[in-house]
Design a protein around this motif. Structure first.
Motif, PDB file in Angstrom:
ATOM      1  N   ASN A   9       0.814  -1.214   0.000  1.00  0.00           N
ATOM      2  CA  ASN A   9       0.000   0.000   0.000  1.00  0.00           C
ATOM      3  C   ASN A   9       0.853   1.271   0.000  1.00  0.00           C
ATOM      4  O   ASN A   9       0.380   2.342  -0.375  1.00  0.00           O
ATOM      5  N   ASN A  15      -1.762   2.047  -8.587  1.00  0.00           N
ATOM      6  CA  ASN A  15      -3.062   2.604  -8.220  1.00  0.00           C
ATOM      7  C   ASN A  15      -3.776   1.645  -7.260  1.00  0.00           C
ATOM      8  O   ASN A  15      -3.282   0.560  -6.969  1.00  0.00           O
ATOM      9  N   ARG A  16      -4.934   2.032  -6.803  1.00  0.00           N
ATOM     10  CA  ARG A  16      -5.665   1.259  -5.788  1.00  0.00           C
ATOM     11  C   ARG A  16      -5.991  -0.152  -6.275  1.00  0.00           C
ATOM     12  O   ARG A  16      -5.845  -1.131  -5.547  1.00  0.00           O
ATOM     13  N   THR A  17      -6.427  -0.289  -7.527  1.00  0.00           N
ATOM     14  CA  THR A  17      -6.766  -1.602  -8.086  1.00  0.00           C
ATOM     15  C   THR A  17      -5.539  -2.496  -8.179  1.00  0.00           C
ATOM     16  O   THR A  17      -5.601  -3.681  -7.836  1.00  0.00           O
ATOM     17  N   GLU A  18      -4.429  -1.945  -8.623  1.00  0.00           N
ATOM     18  CA  GLU A  18      -3.192  -2.723  -8.733  1.00  0.00           C
ATOM     19  C   GLU A  18      -2.697  -3.175  -7.367  1.00  0.00           C
ATOM     20  O   GLU A  18      -2.229  -4.306  -7.205  1.00  0.00           O
ATOM     21  N   LYS A  19      -2.826  -2.316  -6.373  1.00  0.00           N
ATOM     22  CA  LYS A  19      -2.427  -2.676  -5.002  1.00  0.00           C
ATOM     23  C   LYS A  19      -3.316  -3.798  -4.466  1.00  0.00           C
ATOM     24  O   LYS A  19      -2.823  -4.751  -3.855  1.00  0.00           O
ATOM     25  N   ALA A  20      -4.609  -3.686  -4.685  1.00  0.00           N
ATOM     26  CA  ALA A  20      -5.535  -4.725  -4.221  1.00  0.00           C
ATOM     27  C   ALA A  20      -5.248  -6.050  -4.919  1.00  0.00           C
ATOM     28  O   ALA A  20      -5.242  -7.108  -4.278  1.00  0.00           O
ATOM     29  N   ARG A  21      -4.991  -5.993  -6.214  1.00  0.00           N
ATOM     30  CA  ARG A  21      -4.687  -7.209  -6.977  1.00  0.00           C
ATOM     31  C   ARG A  21      -3.387  -7.853  -6.480  1.00  0.00           C
ATOM     32  O   ARG A  21      -3.313  -9.061  -6.288  1.00  0.00           O
ATOM     33  N   ASN A  23      -1.976  -7.470  -3.496  1.00  0.00           N
ATOM     34  CA  ASN A  23      -2.250  -8.006  -2.152  1.00  0.00           C
ATOM     35  C   ASN A  23      -2.939  -9.361  -2.242  1.00  0.00           C
ATOM     36  O   ASN A  23      -2.605 -10.296  -1.503  1.00  0.00           O
ATOM     37  N   TYR A  24      -3.915  -9.456  -3.136  1.00  0.00           N
ATOM     38  CA  TYR A  24      -4.660 -10.708  -3.304  1.00  0.00           C
ATOM     39  C   TYR A  24      -3.737 -11.822  -3.793  1.00  0.00           C
ATOM     40  O   TYR A  24      -3.762 -12.937  -3.267  1.00  0.00           O
ATOM     41  N   ARG A 124     -16.355 -13.024  -6.156  1.00  0.00           N
ATOM     42  CA  ARG A 124     -15.900 -12.746  -7.529  1.00  0.00           C
ATOM     43  C   ARG A 124     -17.095 -12.319  -8.386  1.00  0.00           C
ATOM     44  O   ARG A 124     -18.230 -12.701  -8.119  1.00  0.00           O
TER      45      ARG A 124
END
Length: 190
Positions: A9, A15-21, A23-24, A124
């Motif tokens: 983070n 960006n936020r989506t790339e960070k979430a992806r 992390n996942y 999903r």
């Protein structure tokens, strides 16, 4: 996990989506890797490593293509996965049907997997009709391929592992399908 998540983070170039992806993906690698390591050690200790590895090789494409039961917590997923592999490699291993009956059961599994189609996690997004149809065909092909492997290696203990892996996966899909339908029915009635 929080240390890794905090580090990701803090990366300014994502960006936020790339960070979430990211992390996942990392959490999946850590959680799945730790489960596999525990299973590897356990089945190695009880001298069932070859069966475990074969059932894993059979299950991975089936699970990847068709999905199945999903759990919200690591421990429940760990326990379910352990029970799955334990059933296949220890409890059900002594039960081997004649070749003709095995082929009939696995053929029913292939058709059932095709009819049910991919079952995704509730977290999903819904699949498009095109992806569902492609998934149905792929799961049918994968199950038939594994049916052929079971036929070719029928005189070995490994074929029993493959047989029960496919049967339990199909049962898992049936249960997941009922759970999903029940959830959809609950949403429609409230």
């Amino acid at each position: 996990m929080h240390v890794i998540s905090d580090y990701i983070n803090a990366i300014p170039d994502l960006n936020r989506t790339e960070k979430a992806r990211l992390n996942y993906i990392i959490s999946c690698i850590i959680y799945e890797g730790s489960k596999l390591l525990l299973f590897f050690l356990f089945f190695c200790c009880i001298h069932k490593l070859d069966g475990f590895l074969y059932s894993l090789i059979i299950l991975l494409p089936l699970r990847f293509i068709s999905g199945g039961l999903h759990f919200k917590h690591y421990i429940s997923c760990l326990v379910f996965s352990f029970m799955y592999f334990y059933l296949v490699n220890v409890v059900l291993m002594p039960f081997k049907f004649p070749l003709f009956i095995s082929i009939i059961i696995l053929s029913v599994c292939a058709v059932t997997n095709f009819i049910i189609g991919p079952i995704t996690s509730d977290s999903r997004p819904q699949l498009t009709k095109e992806i569902i149809n492609k998934g149905k065909l792929n799961i049918f092909i994968a199950t038939c391929y594994e049916l052929i492997l079971t036929f070719l290696f029928f005189d070995t203990a490994i074929s029993t592992v493959g047989f029960w892996t496919i049967v339990l996966h199909t049962l898992q899909l049936i249960i997941a399908n009922f759970r999903k339908k029940r959830g959809e029915l609950h949403v429609q009635t409230t």
